[in-house]
Design a protein around this motif. Structure first.
Motif, short mmCIF file in Angstrom:
data_model
loop_
_atom_site.label_atom_id
_atom_site.label_comp_id
_atom_site.label_asym_id
_atom_site.label_seq_id
_atom_site.Cartn_x
_atom_site.Cartn_y
_atom_site.Cartn_z
N PHE A 266 77.31 -42.77 73.20
CA PHE A 266 76.51 -41.80 72.24
C PHE A 266 76.30 -42.75 70.90
O PHE A 266 77.17 -43.50 70.70
N THR A 270 80.38 -37.68 68.10
CA THR A 270 80.07 -36.55 68.82
C THR A 270 81.39 -35.55 68.59
O THR A 270 81.24 -34.22 68.61
N ARG A 299 73.33 -30.72 69.36
CA ARG A 299 72.95 -32.28 69.73
C ARG A 299 73.87 -32.82 70.95
O ARG A 299 73.44 -33.34 71.69
N ASN A 300 75.11 -32.31 70.89
CA ASN A 300 76.06 -32.75 72.15
C ASN A 300 75.66 -32.00 73.26
O ASN A 300 75.32 -32.82 74.34
N ALA A 303 72.43 -33.74 74.58
CA ALA A 303 72.46 -35.06 75.11
C ALA A 303 73.36 -35.13 76.51
O ALA A 303 72.89 -35.98 77.18
N LYS A 306 70.78 -34.11 79.22
CA LYS A 306 69.60 -35.39 79.23
C LYS A 306 70.24 -36.68 80.06
O LYS A 306 69.65 -37.32 80.94
N ASN A 307 71.59 -36.96 79.57
CA ASN A 307 72.08 -38.19 79.92
C ASN A 307 73.24 -38.45 80.72
O ASN A 307 73.87 -39.52 81.24
N HIS A 308 74.04 -37.35 80.72
CA HIS A 308 75.31 -37.48 81.14
C HIS A 308 75.69 -36.62 82.21
O HIS A 308 76.78 -36.12 82.55
#
Length: 325
Positions: A266, A270, A299-300, A303, A306-308
Motif C-alpha cells: 500500500f 492503512t 480507501r482500504n 484497495a 482492486k488489488n488484494h
C-alpha cells in the motif's frame, strides 16, 4: 505454454487457519479456462511420520523423491513445511508448485532443502522476508521462488452502514496480550462493546459465517503481526495476514501495527498505529470521532477490492505456471 489441467492438493483438515486457503482454492476451481482436479490428501498421519523421519536425517536432504515425470501439474497451498500434502504426487511428477505460509526461521534449515527433495519447481511465499531468506540462505536451490502476499475473496464478506455497527472493538485470532490488558477494563468502564475470546470459554466464532457476521457489525479490529504477539515463534517475520484483509473487506477500521509487507503493498498508511502509552484513551477517542476515519476505511476497502483479492494472486500464479511448466 498455456496449461489446461491442474491437480489441486487439499488438506482434509477443517481448521479455522485454513479459511484463506479454502477461499483461494475456490477461486482457482472457478477458473473456467482450466480443468481442475481437486484432491483431498489422505493418510496424512503416516505421511507426516515419513516426513519427520526425513527431517531427522540431514544426509538425505540432497535426495529426490521422484521416479518419473507424468507431466501433471499440481498446486498446493500449505502451512509451514507440511510436505505430507505433496505425497504421493511428487513421486510421479516434476511439475509441482507450492504456496507456503508460516515458514518460520527455525524451520528454514530443512524446509528450503526439502523444496528440492520434493521436486517443487516453484514456491510462492506469503511473506516477503521468507522469500528473501530463501534467496539468501539457500542460493543454490533448484526451486525458484517469489513473494505472493495473502489475498481474500471479498465477495464473501459483508458490512453494515457505519451508524449501524454495534461492536465497538473486536479482537480475534492471535491476541496481543499486553495490549489487551491495557484496554479491556477501560472499554468496559465506558460501556463499549468489546468482543474477544475468553480463556474460560470456547471458540469466539464456531463457524466462518459467525466471524463474517461479527466483522460486518464491527467498528475497530485490532491487528498485530506475529513477530509481536508470538516472537518466540515468528522471530523477525512480520507479514500481512488474512485478518488485515478481512477487516478491510468488512469496512472496519484497523488499529494495530503495520506488518513489514504492507509498506510495499500500500502506498499510504492503512491502519492507525497503536499508542501503547495511551492505549484505551486512543480507542475511546477514535470511537468518539469515528466518522472522521470513514475516508480511510473506504480507501482500504477499495484497495482490497482492486488489488488484494485471491483472483489477483491466482493470475500471478497462473502466469508463472504457464511460463515455466
Amino acid at each position: 505454454m498455456r496449461f489446461k489441467q491442474l491437480q489441486l492438493l487439499e488438506s482434509q483438515e477443517d481448521a479455522f487457519f485454513l479459511d484463506g486457503i479454502k477461499e483461494f482454492y475456490d477461486v482457482i476451481q472457478a477458473d473456467e479456462s482450466l480443468e481442475v482436479d481437486r484432491k483431498v490428501v489422505s493418510n496424512r498421519r503416516l505421511k507426516s511420520f515419513f516426513v519427520r523421519k526425513l527431517i531427522s536425517i540431514p544426509s538425505l536432504y540432497k535426495f529426490k523423491l521422484n521416479l518419473w515425470d507424468n507431466k501433471k501439474i499440481s498446486f498446493t497451498a500449505m502451512i509451514s513445511g507440511d510436505f505430507s500434502m505433496l505425497l504421493p504426487y511428487v513421486i510421479f511428477s516434476r511439475q509441482n508448485f507450492v504456496y507456503m505460509h508460516d515458514v518460520w526461521p527455525r524451520f528454514q534449515t530443512w524446509i528450503f532443502p526439502f523444496l528440492d527433495v520434493f521436486n517443487v519447481k516453484y514456491a510462492f511465499f506469503s511473506s516477503k522476508q521468507v522469500w528473501m531468506d530463501h534467496l539468501n540462505k539457500y542460493p543454490d536451490s533448484l526451486c525458484k521462488s517469489m513473494w505472493l502476499p495473502e489475498g481474500i475473496d471479498a465477495t464473501q464478506y459483508t458490512f453494515k452502514p457505519f451508524d449501524q455497527k454495534r461492536i465497538d472493538v473486536l479482537e480475534f485470532g492471535r491476541r496481543y496480550e499486553a495490549y489487551h490488558l491495557l484496554i479491556k477494563d477501560e472499554l468496559a468502564l465506558h460501556a463499549k462493546r468489546h468482543l474477544y475470546h475468553s480463556h474460560h470459554a470456547g471458540l469466539l466464532f464456531k463457524e466462518k459465517a459467525d466471524l463474517i457476521t461479527a466483522l460486518a457489525q464491527t467498528k475497530i479490529v485490532i491487528c498485530v503481526p506475529s513477530d509481536i504477539t508470538h516472537p518466540e515463534r515468528a522471530e523477525y517475520i512480520s507479514s500481512m495476514t488474512l485478518r488485515y484483509l478481512q477487516a478491510m473487506a468488512s469496512k472496519c477500521l484497523i488499529v494495530g501495527v503495520t506488518p513489514f509487507d504492507m509498506g510495499e503493498l500500500f502506498d499510504y498508511d492503512t491502519i492507525i498505529e497503536i499508542d501503547m502509552k495511551n492505549a484505551a484513551r486512543q480507542l475511546l477517542a477514535i470511537l468518539d470521532n469515528y466518522e472522521s476515519y470513514v475516508p480511510l476505511i473506504e480507501r482500504n476497502y477499495l484497495a482490497v477490492q482492486k488489488n488484494h483479492q485471491w483472483i489477483n494472486r491466482w493470475q500471478v500464479v497462473k502466469q508463472k505456471i504457464s511460463t515455466i511448466s
